[in-house]
Design an enzyme around this catalytic site. Structure first.
Site, PDB file in Angstrom:
ATOM      1  N   THR A 143       8.296  -3.622  -6.726  1.00  0.00           N
ATOM      2  CA  THR A 143       7.402  -4.458  -5.912  1.00  0.00           C
ATOM      3  C   THR A 143       8.164  -5.448  -5.025  1.00  0.00           C
ATOM      4  O   THR A 143       7.743  -5.713  -3.893  1.00  0.00           O
ATOM      5  CB  THR A 143       6.396  -5.204  -6.808  1.00  0.00           C
ATOM      6  OG1 THR A 143       7.068  -5.705  -7.972  1.00  0.00           O
ATOM      7  CG2 THR A 143       5.277  -4.303  -7.266  1.00  0.00           C
ATOM      8  N   LYS A 199      -4.624   6.741  -1.807  1.00  0.00           N
ATOM      9  CA  LYS A 199      -5.532   5.987  -2.678  1.00  0.00           C
ATOM     10  C   LYS A 199      -6.244   4.858  -1.955  1.00  0.00           C
ATOM     11  O   LYS A 199      -7.462   4.681  -2.122  1.00  0.00           O
ATOM     12  CB  LYS A 199      -4.729   5.413  -3.860  1.00  0.00           C
ATOM     13  CG  LYS A 199      -5.547   4.496  -4.744  1.00  0.00           C
ATOM     14  CD  LYS A 199      -4.874   4.219  -6.061  1.00  0.00           C
ATOM     15  CE  LYS A 199      -3.745   3.255  -5.949  1.00  0.00           C
ATOM     16  NZ  LYS A 199      -3.169   2.922  -7.265  1.00  0.00           N
ATOM     17  N   ASN A 208      -0.253 -11.377 -15.680  1.00  0.00           N
ATOM     18  CA  ASN A 208      -0.058 -11.400 -14.231  1.00  0.00           C
ATOM     19  C   ASN A 208      -1.051 -10.451 -13.561  1.00  0.00           C
ATOM     20  O   ASN A 208      -1.051  -9.251 -13.809  1.00  0.00           O
ATOM     21  CB  ASN A 208       1.390 -10.966 -13.930  1.00  0.00           C
ATOM     22  CG  ASN A 208       1.664 -10.870 -12.440  1.00  0.00           C
ATOM     23  OD1 ASN A 208       0.934 -11.454 -11.625  1.00  0.00           O
ATOM     24  ND2 ASN A 208       2.713 -10.147 -12.076  1.00  0.00           N
ATOM     25  N   SER A 260     -53.131  16.656  19.867  1.00  0.00           N
ATOM     26  CA  SER A 260     -52.503  17.174  18.642  1.00  0.00           C
ATOM     27  C   SER A 260     -52.046  18.610  18.829  1.00  0.00           C
ATOM     28  O   SER A 260     -52.706  19.394  19.500  1.00  0.00           O
ATOM     29  CB  SER A 260     -53.506  17.147  17.492  1.00  0.00           C
ATOM     30  OG  SER A 260     -53.913  15.832  17.281  1.00  0.00           O
ATOM     31  N   ALA A 310       0.835  -1.207   0.000  1.00  0.00           N
ATOM     32  CA  ALA A 310       0.000   0.000   0.000  1.00  0.00           C
ATOM     33  C   ALA A 310       0.860   1.243   0.000  1.00  0.00           C
ATOM     34  O   ALA A 310       0.488   2.283   0.528  1.00  0.00           O
ATOM     35  CB  ALA A 310      -0.913  -0.009   1.231  1.00  0.00           C
ATOM     36  N   ARG A 359     -51.254  23.548  24.352  1.00  0.00           N
ATOM     37  CA  ARG A 359     -51.500  24.395  23.183  1.00  0.00           C
ATOM     38  C   ARG A 359     -52.462  25.497  23.579  1.00  0.00           C
ATOM     39  O   ARG A 359     -53.155  25.387  24.599  1.00  0.00           O
ATOM     40  CB  ARG A 359     -52.096  23.568  22.039  1.00  0.00           C
ATOM     41  CG  ARG A 359     -53.411  22.934  22.392  1.00  0.00           C
ATOM     42  CD  ARG A 359     -53.862  21.924  21.355  1.00  0.00           C
ATOM     43  NE  ARG A 359     -55.200  21.453  21.650  1.00  0.00           N
ATOM     44  CZ  ARG A 359     -55.665  20.263  21.308  1.00  0.00           C
ATOM     45  NH1 ARG A 359     -54.884  19.412  20.670  1.00  0.00           N
ATOM     46  NH2 ARG A 359     -56.890  19.918  21.593  1.00  0.00           N
ATOM     47  N   ARG A 403      -2.706   9.555  -9.728  1.00  0.00           N
ATOM     48  CA  ARG A 403      -3.780   9.726 -10.725  1.00  0.00           C
ATOM     49  C   ARG A 403      -5.168   9.862 -10.113  1.00  0.00           C
ATOM     50  O   ARG A 403      -6.130  10.182 -10.802  1.00  0.00           O
ATOM     51  CB  ARG A 403      -3.750   8.569 -11.726  1.00  0.00           C
ATOM     52  CG  ARG A 403      -2.650   8.749 -12.753  1.00  0.00           C
ATOM     53  CD  ARG A 403      -2.566   7.568 -13.675  1.00  0.00           C
ATOM     54  NE  ARG A 403      -1.936   6.422 -13.034  1.00  0.00           N
ATOM     55  CZ  ARG A 403      -1.984   5.190 -13.517  1.00  0.00           C
ATOM     56  NH1 ARG A 403      -2.666   4.928 -14.618  1.00  0.00           N
ATOM     57  NH2 ARG A 403      -1.371   4.208 -12.891  1.00  0.00           N
ATOM     58  N   GLY A 415       1.854   2.855  -2.653  1.00  0.00           N
ATOM     59  CA  GLY A 415       1.662   3.676  -3.852  1.00  0.00           C
ATOM     60  C   GLY A 415       1.188   5.083  -3.506  1.00  0.00           C
ATOM     61  O   GLY A 415       0.525   5.309  -2.507  1.00  0.00           O
TER      62      GLY A 415
END
Ligand code: UD1
Ligand code: MG
Length: 453
Positions: free
Chosen positions: A84, A25, A173, A409, A12, A426, A18, A14
């Protein structure tokens, strides 16, 4: 057969240039999980007993994600990207422990299946020193070619170093390799960098193993599994491939997806049997849906639980911590967060339920809002079993509505309501008899009057 130990080395390091991203990434996500987590989950499912994640310099976030996904994972820093094989050797302290099997996987290849990793391990158990995962891409450009002679893998040629005949080979590969632990280090340390890129190629391991009179084999798989991600477009394509896989698995496990292509799942979404999911539903991470539940169209669910036989939606939003019991109904334009809704309770229209417990069989009327935030802190609301909350009520937390109580209500409830009581909060209604009639009479009298000069 005694169980074989297995070390997975996950590359990992990299930079992911891009992706044009401020984030590494491998921390980008598909189906609700980072690419790295997908790979580590597959490793665990394939019996990986240890994992070594090779990261670039200053990759604290990647290291933290590795440990979150697989608490025992070790991380190693590859300070310079020299190829690699060089990256794999950053994990030398783990390799020298001589696990039986070593799997090498790229962290940006999230669709790898545990079964395939198991097939590679099986090749090692059967005596191969090196197993390489091959595939036949629609377009082989850029991939190393597998050189197979009399059924044996004799080498891998990187495209840049290949001649015309080698370039014509269809078997490529995929990048994943497996090594027998007892010869891995001897092979890896013999890899040099005498090639056009001046890199230490992991792929040279095959020819070196052959020279050491060790066996190498190719294991074939389909292109999807070795799909690597370098760009946002590839991220989206891989997401689409994974979504298809997840939808298929859900249907195979007994879920009805009415229009599967419109349903988005996370890798960890869990369904019981005979769940029905109508078109256009989004499952973010951490959702479980039990048997016979129905998720109607246009719902968004995130870290939520839906109990047996419950009905959710259409147009409902379940946010983190929404726990719905058996046969609960959550209807249109209802949002639930951090709340437990007990069996048989209903909130069918236009409601916000946050940081609340709704007792069994309670009925939460249209437009009810739990006012859980006072601008400083969040507070809890408790609605008792069998309680009835009249439409358009505001329940100002912290507040408790007792079992079997009624709320009239349009109430604003600021004090606890005892069990079986009626609460009204209310303005009182007043009646002016004949008032409208008098108004209309005044209006028509004004119209009949001639306009003044
Ligand atoms: C590699 C293979 C190629 C294969 C292809 C499949 C080699 C030499 N070639 O080529 O045969 O067909 O993958 O996708 O292995 N990495 C490091 N440190 C490094 C170099 C690479 O961590 O010093 C990581 C990268 O981040 C990446 C992976 O290793 O995740 C593969 O490297 P990459 O440069 O993409 O290799 P490819 O040229 O694609
Ligand atoms: Mg690559």
């Amino acid at each position: 057969m005694p169980e074989r130990s297995c070390l997975a080395i996950v590359l990992a390091a990299g930079e992911g240039t891009r992706m044009r991203s401020a984030h590494p990434k491998v921390l980008h996500a598909i189906a609700g999980q980072s690419l790295l987590t997908h790979v580590l989950t597959a490793v665990r499912a394939a019996g990986g007993s240890a994992a070594a994640v090779v990261v670039g310099p200053d990759a604290a976030a990647v290291e933290a994600e590795a440990k979150r996904a697989l608490p025992g994972a070790e991380t190693f820093v590859q300070a310079q990207r020299l190829g690699t094989a060089h990256a794999v050797l950053a994990a030398k302290p783990a390799i020298v422990r001589r696990p039986d099997d070593i799997l090498i996987i790229f962290a940006d290849t999230p669709l790898i299946r545990p079964q395939t990793l198991m097939r590679m391990r099986a090749a090692l158990a059967a005596g191969a020193a090196v197993a390489v995962l091959g595939f036949r891409p629609a377009d082989p450009a850029g991939y190393g070619r597998l050189l197979v002679k009399d059924g044996e893998l004799v080498g891998i040629r990187e495209e840049i170093d290949a001649n015309a005949d080698e370039r014509a080979i269809a078997l490529c590969n995929g990048g994943l390799m497996a090594f027998a632990g007892d010869s891995a280090l001897a092979i890896l340390e013999r890899i040099g960098n005498a090639n056009r890129k001046g890199e230490y190629y992991l792929t040279d391991a095959v020819a070196i193993a052959r020279r050491m009179e060790l066996r190498a084999v190719a294991i074939e798989t389909e292109e999807d599994e070795v799909r690597g991600i370098n760009t946002r477009a590839q991220l989206a394509e891989t997401e689409a491939a994974l979504q298809q896989r997840l939808r298929k698995a859900a249907m195979e496990a007994g879920v009805t997806l009415v229009a599967p292509e419109t349903v988005f799942l996370s890798a960890d979404t869990k369904f019981g049997r005979d769940v029905v999911v109508e078109p256009f539903v989004y499952f973010a991470q951490g959702v479980t849906v039990e048997d016979n539940a129905t998720i109607r169209s246009f719902c968004h669910l995130d870290r939520a639980h839906v109990g047996k036989g419950a009905i959710v939606g259409p147009f409902a939003r379940l946010r983190p911590g929404a726990q719905l019991g058996e046969d609960v109904h959550i209807g249109n334009f209802v949002e639930v967060k951090g709340s437990t809704i007990e069996a048989g309770a209903k909130a069918n229209h236009l409601t916000y339920i946050g940081d609340t417990t709704v007792g069994a069989r309670a009925n939460v009327g249209a437009g009810t809002i739990t006012c859980n935030y006072d601008g400083i802190a969040k507070h809890r609301t408790e609605i008792g079993k069998g309680a009835f909350i009249g439409s358009n009520s505001s329940l100002v937390a912290p507040v408790k509505i007792g079992d079997g109580a009624y709320v009239g209500s349009g109430s604003v409830i600021t004090q606890d309501v005892p069990a079986d009581a009626l609460a009204l909060g209310r303005g009182r209604q007043s009646i002016k008899e004949g008032w409208a009639l008098r108004l209309r009479a005044l209006k028509s009298a004004a119209k009949k009057k001639p306009a003044a000069e």
